[in-house]
Design an enzyme around this catalytic site. Structure first.
Site, mmCIF file in Angstrom:
data_model
loop_
_atom_site.group_PDB
_atom_site.id
_atom_site.type_symbol
_atom_site.label_atom_id
_atom_site.label_comp_id
_atom_site.label_asym_id
_atom_site.label_seq_id
_atom_site.Cartn_x
_atom_site.Cartn_y
_atom_site.Cartn_z
ATOM 1 N N HIS A 92 0.814 -1.219 0.000
ATOM 2 C CA HIS A 92 0.000 0.000 0.000
ATOM 3 C C HIS A 92 0.849 1.272 0.000
ATOM 4 C CE1 HIS A 92 -3.730 -2.085 0.351
ATOM 5 N NE2 HIS A 92 -3.470 -2.573 1.545
ATOM 6 N N ASP A 129 -3.031 -10.474 -2.555
ATOM 7 C CA ASP A 129 -3.641 -9.917 -1.345
ATOM 8 C C ASP A 129 -5.072 -9.498 -1.663
ATOM 9 O OD1 ASP A 129 -4.343 -7.703 0.660
ATOM 10 O OD2 ASP A 129 -2.433 -8.399 1.465
ATOM 11 N N HIS A 131 -6.635 -7.006 -0.713
ATOM 12 C CA HIS A 131 -6.685 -5.563 -0.932
ATOM 13 C C HIS A 131 -5.789 -5.201 -2.111
ATOM 14 C CE1 HIS A 131 -7.509 -6.164 3.422
ATOM 15 N NE2 HIS A 131 -8.435 -5.250 3.198
ATOM 16 N N ASP A 219 -4.835 -12.762 3.247
ATOM 17 C CA ASP A 219 -6.113 -12.348 3.806
ATOM 18 C C ASP A 219 -7.289 -12.717 2.907
ATOM 19 O OD1 ASP A 219 -5.146 -10.562 1.978
ATOM 20 O OD2 ASP A 219 -5.267 -8.810 3.270
#
Length: 383
Positions: A92, A129, A131, A219
């Site tokens: 991120h 991931d 996200h 995740d």
């Protein structure tokens, strides 16, 4: 069967290949208190995030340096592949901004070092991931030597809100950002395997990378409290085996997100077994759900202008226009004889509300003439 490589801090010159000089300095600095660190880094940390003002910068420096070290040893041939068990994550983090628990962008720095210092021409970064890795995409979105491919949840306020299918890169990097945004929760092995088989792997083979880096957040694993997905350890093993077939096996998997320790450990162990040469356990044959098939089709349409393999898949028999489909043509008298006068009236009648023509052909004939939806034709053809 495996070799333990000690962690080492990243060099400042390596960090500045992707991060601004000021951010590289702020991210690794020791702070007197959390308020000072938050103000300097611009962090918006919640109660679920642990941040030690005096030590988190050092941990991020070791995390980033360890991924760079493994990538270096894989490229030089000292290691055939590697798994980086590191924290904090990095995908991120933007060039000038820490965000999403990420202080430095570990995988982006490793890719930049491989390109700038190790003579690697093309790098594939796969981010599974749950996200979207906004930092990695934005850092390389104008760079045609790095192909970034991400499978992530998108929409409905899901963090970070980036990574739509039509975010394909900018300038010289157009077509080198491949986003497969999942529109719903609950996707599992069948959906991820379909995305790999139908889109990600054909593009990756056409790109022909010299090195593959994986931003391996776990995740999306089953039982993760935030991801809402159902990927099993066998699913992660399958994806790893697919990527291991690229770049002569030069593959580095770096840990990213994940919020269930059991899911992380079991998934990482399955990945490690594949890296050590074991075959992945077979996945049960199952088609993806309808919404996932639509998501893959949307991403394929966005990438078709840039990749021949995708354009060929969309241009096959399953992508024929509706006008090319043969439809039964029977006379009115023949239809009345087959279905009766009441089932096939002489003329169409218009309803008062809504203002649409009422169907006049029998339901069985309408069903025979109807085409499969686009997502079904893309995944399975016109059968």
């Amino acid at each position: 069967r495996a070799k333990l490589i000690p962690a080492r801090p990243a060099a400042r010159s390596d960090l500045e290949l992707v991060h601004s000089r000021s951010h590289a300095r702020r991210a690794v600095r020791r702070y007197e208190g959390e308020e000072e660190a938050h103000e300097a880094l611009g962090l918006q940390l919640g109660a679920d995030t642990y941040f030690a003002a005096g030590e988190s910068g050092r941990a991020a420096l070791l995390s980033c340096g360890s991924v760079v070290e493994l990538a270096t040893r894989v490229v030089t041939g000292e290691l055939s592949n590697a798994l980086a068990v590191v924290r904090p994550p990095g995908h991120h983090c933007e060039a000038r901004q820490a965000m999403g628990f990420c202080l430095l962008n570990n995988v982006a720095v490793a890719a930049a070092v491989a390109r700038a210092r190790l003579g690697v021409q093309r790098v594939l970064v796969v981010d599974w991931d749950v996200h979207h890795g906004n930092g990695i995409q934005h850092i390389f979105e104008e760079d045609g030597s790095v192909l970034y491919a991400s499978l992530h949840r998108y929409g409905h306020g899901f963090y970070p809100g980036t990574g739509g299918a039509h975010a394909v890169g900018e300038g010289a990097g157009r077509g080198f950002s491949l986003n497969i945004p999942w529109s719903s929760a609950g996707y599992g092995d069948a959906e991820y395997a379909a995305a790999f088989e139908r889109l990600l792997m054909p593009v990756a083979r056409e790109f022909a990378p010299d090195l593959v880096l994986v931003a391996a957040g776990f995740d999306a694993a089953a039982r993760d409290p935030l991801g809402g997905m159902e990927v099993s350890p066998a699913g992660y093993a399958y994806m790893t085996a697919q990527l291991r077939s690229l770049a002569a096996g030069r593959l580095v998997v770096a840990l990213e997100g994940g919020y269930n320790l059991r899911s992380i450990s079991s998934s990482a162990a399955a990945v490690m077994r594949v890296l050590l040469g074991d075959d992945p356990p077979p996945l049960p044959p199952a088609p993806p759900c309808r919404s996932a098939a639509r998501d893959i089709l949307e991403a394929s349409r966005a990438m078709a202008p840039f990749w021949r393999s995708v354009a060929a898949a969309l241009g096959g028999p399953q992508a024929q226009p509706r006008s090319a489909v043969a439809r039964p043509r029977l006379s009115r008298a023949a239809l009345r004889e087959l279905y009766g006068t009441r089932a096939y009236p002489r003329r169409r009648r218009r309803s008062r509300w809504p203002f649409k023509w009422r169907a006049t052909t029998p339901s069985a004939w309408r069903g025979a003439a109807r085409r499969r939806p686009a997502w079904h034709r893309f995944m399975y053809g016109d059968e």
